[in-house]
Design a protein around this motif. Structure first.
Motif, PDB file in Angstrom:
ATOM      1  N   ILE A  25      -9.138 -33.936   4.467  1.00  0.00           N
ATOM      2  CA  ILE A  25      -8.484 -34.064   3.065  1.00  0.00           C
ATOM      3  C   ILE A  25      -8.024 -32.420   2.961  1.00  0.00           C
ATOM      4  CG2 ILE A  25      -9.478 -34.175   0.833  1.00  0.00           C
ATOM      5  CD1 ILE A  25     -11.116 -36.431   1.809  1.00  0.00           C
ATOM      6  N   LEU A  26      -8.855 -31.513   3.079  1.00  0.00           N
ATOM      7  CA  LEU A  26      -8.392 -30.001   2.843  1.00  0.00           C
ATOM      8  C   LEU A  26      -6.763 -29.810   3.693  1.00  0.00           C
ATOM      9  CD1 LEU A  26      -8.959 -27.282   1.794  1.00  0.00           C
ATOM     10  CD2 LEU A  26     -10.222 -26.721   3.673  1.00  0.00           C
ATOM     11  N   LYS A  27      -6.940 -30.193   4.753  1.00  0.00           N
ATOM     12  CA  LYS A  27      -5.412 -29.890   5.684  1.00  0.00           C
ATOM     13  C   LYS A  27      -4.465 -30.536   4.807  1.00  0.00           C
ATOM     14  CE  LYS A  27      -5.809 -29.618   9.846  1.00  0.00           C
ATOM     15  NZ  LYS A  27      -5.518 -29.913  11.625  1.00  0.00           N
ATOM     16  N   ALA A  28      -4.838 -32.009   4.333  1.00  0.00           N
ATOM     17  CA  ALA A  28      -3.718 -32.725   3.690  1.00  0.00           C
ATOM     18  C   ALA A  28      -3.331 -31.898   2.477  1.00  0.00           C
ATOM     19  CB  ALA A  28      -4.060 -33.998   3.435  1.00  0.00           C
ATOM     20  N   PHE A  29      -4.339 -31.459   1.762  1.00  0.00           N
ATOM     21  CA  PHE A  29      -4.016 -30.709   0.623  1.00  0.00           C
ATOM     22  C   PHE A  29      -3.218 -29.444   0.747  1.00  0.00           C
ATOM     23  CE2 PHE A  29      -5.074 -27.299  -2.446  1.00  0.00           C
ATOM     24  CZ  PHE A  29      -4.619 -27.823  -3.823  1.00  0.00           C
ATOM     25  N   LEU A  30      -3.516 -28.603   1.949  1.00  0.00           N
ATOM     26  CA  LEU A  30      -2.830 -27.464   2.232  1.00  0.00           C
ATOM     27  C   LEU A  30      -1.305 -27.658   2.637  1.00  0.00           C
ATOM     28  CD1 LEU A  30      -5.730 -25.569   3.971  1.00  0.00           C
ATOM     29  CD2 LEU A  30      -4.650 -24.925   1.868  1.00  0.00           C
ATOM     30  N   ILE A  31      -1.067 -28.725   3.159  1.00  0.00           N
ATOM     31  CA  ILE A  31       0.208 -29.446   3.856  1.00  0.00           C
ATOM     32  C   ILE A  31       1.075 -29.566   2.352  1.00  0.00           C
ATOM     33  CG2 ILE A  31       1.738 -31.238   4.810  1.00  0.00           C
ATOM     34  CD1 ILE A  31      -0.835 -31.274   6.832  1.00  0.00           C
ATOM     35  N   TRP A  32       0.478 -30.168   1.412  1.00  0.00           N
ATOM     36  CA  TRP A  32       1.231 -30.450   0.307  1.00  0.00           C
ATOM     37  C   TRP A  32       1.398 -29.278  -0.619  1.00  0.00           C
ATOM     38  CZ3 TRP A  32      -2.819 -35.011  -0.923  1.00  0.00           C
ATOM     39  CH2 TRP A  32      -2.416 -35.935  -0.076  1.00  0.00           C
ATOM     40  N   ALA A  33       0.430 -28.446  -0.770  1.00  0.00           N
ATOM     41  CA  ALA A  33       0.574 -27.252  -1.649  1.00  0.00           C
ATOM     42  C   ALA A  33       1.436 -26.240  -0.905  1.00  0.00           C
ATOM     43  CB  ALA A  33      -0.801 -26.641  -1.819  1.00  0.00           C
ATOM     44  N   VAL A  34       1.221 -25.656   0.108  1.00  0.00           N
ATOM     45  CA  VAL A  34       1.593 -24.631   1.004  1.00  0.00           C
ATOM     46  C   VAL A  34       2.813 -25.073   1.452  1.00  0.00           C
ATOM     47  CG1 VAL A  34       1.382 -22.941   2.937  1.00  0.00           C
ATOM     48  CG2 VAL A  34      -0.511 -23.435   1.439  1.00  0.00           C
ATOM     49  N   GLY A  35       2.922 -26.055   2.091  1.00  0.00           N
ATOM     50  CA  GLY A  35       4.231 -26.641   2.605  1.00  0.00           C
ATOM     51  C   GLY A  35       5.472 -26.913   1.437  1.00  0.00           C
ATOM     52  N   GLY A  36       4.564 -27.354   0.371  1.00  0.00           N
ATOM     53  CA  GLY A  36       5.815 -27.787  -0.749  1.00  0.00           C
ATOM     54  C   GLY A  36       6.355 -26.408  -1.351  1.00  0.00           C
ATOM     55  N   VAL A  37       5.138 -25.517  -1.458  1.00  0.00           N
ATOM     56  CA  VAL A  37       5.837 -24.333  -2.117  1.00  0.00           C
ATOM     57  C   VAL A  37       6.963 -23.670  -1.246  1.00  0.00           C
ATOM     58  CG1 VAL A  37       5.125 -21.823  -2.630  1.00  0.00           C
ATOM     59  CG2 VAL A  37       4.072 -23.787  -3.708  1.00  0.00           C
ATOM     60  N   LEU A  38       6.521 -23.381   0.300  1.00  0.00           N
ATOM     61  CA  LEU A  38       7.373 -22.823   1.006  1.00  0.00           C
ATOM     62  C   LEU A  38       8.624 -23.620   1.180  1.00  0.00           C
ATOM     63  CD1 LEU A  38       5.201 -21.765   4.049  1.00  0.00           C
ATOM     64  CD2 LEU A  38       6.262 -20.118   2.406  1.00  0.00           C
TER      65      LEU A  38
END
Length: 66
Positions: A26-39
């Motif tokens: 779950i944490l990795k999925a959230f980081l992909i959405w947040a960090v990947g989305g912003v970048l």
């Protein structure tokens, strides 16, 4: 022998982070959405950065053990 995950990788092809989410990361999925989305938002003009993030996401969903 390393276990691979075909379904999570297939889902991650269409929705980044979904493969990690169904594997329980779950944490990795959230980081992909947040960090990947912003970048991807700020660096979309490069076309390389969003592709690299997307490709790593699919690779990770396929190879990383749950």
């Amino acid at each position: 022998m390393q276990k691979t995950y075909g379904l999570p990788a297939l889902l991650s092809l269409f929705v980044p982070g979904l493969g990690q989410l169904i594997k329980g990361q779950i944490l990795k999925a959230f980081l992909i959405w947040a960090v990947g989305g912003v970048l991807s938002f700020f660096l979309a003009w490069t076309l390389v950065v969003p592709f690299v993030i997307w490709a790593w996401n699919v690779y990770d969903a396929y190879n990383d053990p749950a």
